[in-house]
Design a protein around this motif. Structure first.
Motif, PDB file in Angstrom:
ATOM      1  N   ALA A  49      -3.518  51.531 -35.639  1.00 16.20           N
ATOM      2  CA  ALA A  49      -2.494  50.555 -35.478  1.00 16.20           C
ATOM      3  C   ALA A  49      -1.934  49.828 -36.795  1.00 16.20           C
ATOM      4  O   ALA A  49      -2.943  49.349 -37.532  1.00 16.20           O
ATOM      5  CB  ALA A  49      -2.915  49.410 -34.500  1.00 16.20           C
ATOM      6  N   ILE A  50      -0.834  49.807 -37.166  1.00 15.50           N
ATOM      7  CA  ILE A  50      -0.387  49.163 -38.323  1.00 15.50           C
ATOM      8  C   ILE A  50       0.289  47.916 -37.462  1.00 15.50           C
ATOM      9  O   ILE A  50       1.325  47.807 -36.769  1.00 15.50           O
ATOM     10  CB  ILE A  50       0.690  50.018 -38.975  1.00 15.50           C
ATOM     11  CG1 ILE A  50       0.078  51.160 -39.706  1.00 15.50           C
ATOM     12  CG2 ILE A  50       1.162  48.945 -40.118  1.00 15.50           C
ATOM     13  CD1 ILE A  50       0.919  51.980 -40.324  1.00 15.50           C
ATOM     14  N   MET A  51       0.103  46.581 -38.120  1.00 18.63           N
ATOM     15  CA  MET A  51       0.350  45.470 -37.872  1.00 18.63           C
ATOM     16  C   MET A  51       0.950  44.437 -38.724  1.00 18.63           C
ATOM     17  O   MET A  51       0.757  44.695 -39.981  1.00 18.63           O
ATOM     18  CB  MET A  51      -0.689  44.503 -37.100  1.00 18.63           C
ATOM     19  CG  MET A  51      -1.052  45.373 -35.845  1.00 18.63           C
ATOM     20  SD  MET A  51      -2.558  44.294 -35.032  1.00 18.63           S
ATOM     21  CE  MET A  51      -3.001  45.078 -33.676  1.00 18.63           C
ATOM     22  N   ALA A  52       1.691  43.407 -38.226  1.00 18.12           N
ATOM     23  CA  ALA A  52       2.049  42.406 -39.239  1.00 18.12           C
ATOM     24  C   ALA A  52       1.306  41.132 -38.515  1.00 18.12           C
ATOM     25  O   ALA A  52       1.193  40.791 -37.649  1.00 18.12           O
ATOM     26  CB  ALA A  52       3.657  41.948 -39.036  1.00 18.12           C
ATOM     27  N   THR A  53       0.743  40.180 -39.667  1.00 15.87           N
ATOM     28  CA  THR A  53       0.139  39.090 -39.380  1.00 15.87           C
ATOM     29  C   THR A  53       0.895  38.048 -38.633  1.00 15.87           C
ATOM     30  O   THR A  53       0.150  37.185 -38.210  1.00 15.87           O
ATOM     31  CB  THR A  53      -0.721  38.479 -40.705  1.00 15.87           C
ATOM     32  OG1 THR A  53       0.412  38.115 -41.549  1.00 15.87           O
ATOM     33  CG2 THR A  53      -1.672  39.658 -41.066  1.00 15.87           C
ATOM     34  N   VAL A  80      -8.899  51.013 -35.379  1.00 17.93           N
ATOM     35  CA  VAL A  80      -8.628  50.720 -36.655  1.00 17.93           C
ATOM     36  C   VAL A  80      -7.451  50.119 -36.855  1.00 17.93           C
ATOM     37  O   VAL A  80      -6.441  50.678 -36.512  1.00 17.93           O
ATOM     38  CB  VAL A  80      -8.736  51.724 -37.810  1.00 17.93           C
ATOM     39  CG1 VAL A  80      -8.890  51.322 -39.166  1.00 17.93           C
ATOM     40  CG2 VAL A  80     -10.197  52.592 -37.661  1.00 17.93           C
ATOM     41  N   VAL A  81      -7.194  49.003 -37.546  1.00 23.65           N
ATOM     42  CA  VAL A  81      -5.930  48.311 -37.850  1.00 23.65           C
ATOM     43  C   VAL A  81      -5.628  47.992 -39.167  1.00 23.65           C
ATOM     44  O   VAL A  81      -6.533  47.646 -39.979  1.00 23.65           O
ATOM     45  CB  VAL A  81      -5.928  46.809 -37.027  1.00 23.65           C
ATOM     46  CG1 VAL A  81      -4.730  45.976 -37.471  1.00 23.65           C
ATOM     47  CG2 VAL A  81      -5.974  46.807 -35.716  1.00 23.65           C
ATOM     48  N   ALA A  82      -4.510  48.291 -39.653  1.00 24.98           N
ATOM     49  CA  ALA A  82      -4.219  48.040 -41.001  1.00 24.98           C
ATOM     50  C   ALA A  82      -2.970  47.036 -41.127  1.00 24.98           C
ATOM     51  O   ALA A  82      -1.977  47.299 -40.261  1.00 24.98           O
ATOM     52  CB  ALA A  82      -3.731  49.158 -41.908  1.00 24.98           C
ATOM     53  N   VAL A  83      -3.071  45.993 -41.591  1.00 26.92           N
ATOM     54  CA  VAL A  83      -1.783  44.825 -41.820  1.00 26.92           C
ATOM     55  C   VAL A  83      -0.954  45.545 -42.904  1.00 26.92           C
ATOM     56  O   VAL A  83      -1.159  46.006 -43.899  1.00 26.92           O
ATOM     57  CB  VAL A  83      -2.150  43.698 -42.171  1.00 26.92           C
ATOM     58  CG1 VAL A  83      -2.738  43.079 -40.536  1.00 26.92           C
ATOM     59  CG2 VAL A  83      -3.020  43.185 -43.060  1.00 26.92           C
ATOM     60  N   GLY A  84       0.413  45.261 -42.699  1.00 30.12           N
ATOM     61  CA  GLY A  84       1.246  45.884 -43.685  1.00 30.12           C
ATOM     62  C   GLY A  84       2.421  44.735 -44.259  1.00 30.12           C
ATOM     63  O   GLY A  84       3.325  45.065 -44.808  1.00 30.12           O
ATOM     64  N   ASP A  85       1.936  43.574 -43.988  1.00 29.32           N
ATOM     65  CA  ASP A  85       2.598  42.492 -44.622  1.00 29.32           C
ATOM     66  C   ASP A  85       2.800  42.536 -46.305  1.00 29.32           C
ATOM     67  O   ASP A  85       1.761  43.174 -46.876  1.00 29.32           O
ATOM     68  CB  ASP A  85       2.196  41.353 -44.484  1.00 29.32           C
ATOM     69  CG  ASP A  85       1.952  40.896 -43.003  1.00 29.32           C
ATOM     70  OD1 ASP A  85       2.640  39.991 -42.493  1.00 29.32           O
ATOM     71  OD2 ASP A  85       0.780  41.484 -42.383  1.00 29.32           O
ATOM     72  N   PRO A  86       3.887  42.027 -46.660  1.00 28.23           N
ATOM     73  CA  PRO A  86       4.055  42.320 -48.225  1.00 28.23           C
ATOM     74  C   PRO A  86       2.788  41.607 -49.081  1.00 28.23           C
ATOM     75  O   PRO A  86       2.442  41.876 -50.094  1.00 28.23           O
ATOM     76  CB  PRO A  86       5.603  41.589 -48.639  1.00 28.23           C
ATOM     77  CG  PRO A  86       6.062  41.629 -47.265  1.00 28.23           C
ATOM     78  CD  PRO A  86       5.363  41.726 -46.124  1.00 28.23           C
ATOM     79  N   ASN A  87       2.374  40.313 -48.401  1.00 28.08           N
ATOM     80  CA  ASN A  87       1.380  39.481 -49.173  1.00 28.08           C
ATOM     81  C   ASN A  87      -0.210  39.969 -48.277  1.00 28.08           C
ATOM     82  O   ASN A  87      -0.816  38.929 -48.304  1.00 28.08           O
ATOM     83  CB  ASN A  87       1.667  38.113 -48.846  1.00 28.08           C
ATOM     84  CG  ASN A  87       2.801  37.863 -49.747  1.00 28.08           C
ATOM     85  OD1 ASN A  87       2.911  38.167 -50.950  1.00 28.08           O
ATOM     86  ND2 ASN A  87       3.656  37.130 -49.377  1.00 28.08           N
TER      87      ASN A  87
END
Length: 124
Positions: A49-53, A80-87
């Motif tokens: 999953a790709i998430m935003a914090t 497995v999760v990856a966050v994709g926020d710019p920061n």
């Protein structure tokens, strides 16, 4: 209820997924200097999953993923999760400390997200 929700999620994913394809060779940065290769889970069922914090729905789904990992992990399931926020590099550690996931959480930059999502080169 949980099993029904997970079944619906799997069915929807299968219905809208492209023909199976090799996974893009993308490294997920874990925030502690280590990198995770999804290929290390070969032979397992991986829910990536790709998430935003800052996304409430994403954060709520962490509980579902925790329960799925606990229930199905012994049978070969891996969340497995990856966050994709710019920061993301700066937000990852506080995010992990706050929500305490029971599975790997890292971050991807925009290029990594596009590769893993199979966005064609001309559309990037």
């Amino acid at each position: 209820m949980f099993k029904r929700l997970l079944s619906i999620l799997v069915l929807l994913t299968a219905a809208y997924a492209k023909t199976p394809r090799p996974l893009a060779p993308v490294s997920i940065n874990l925030g502690d200097g280590k990198k995770l290769q999804l290929s290390s889970y070969k032979g397992k069922v991986v829910l990536f999953a790709i998430m935003a914090t800052s996304c409430d729905h994403c954060i709520n789904s962490l509980e579902v993923l925790k329960r799925a990992q606990k229930s199905y992990g012994p049978a070969g399931f891996q969340a497995v999760v990856a966050v994709g926020d710019p920061n993301a590099p700066y937000l990852l550690v506080p995010f992990i400390q706050r929500y305490k996931p029971s599975f790997p959480v890292g971050y991807l930059d925009q290029s990594g997200i596009q590769k893993i999502a199979d966005v064609p080169d001309g559309k990037r």
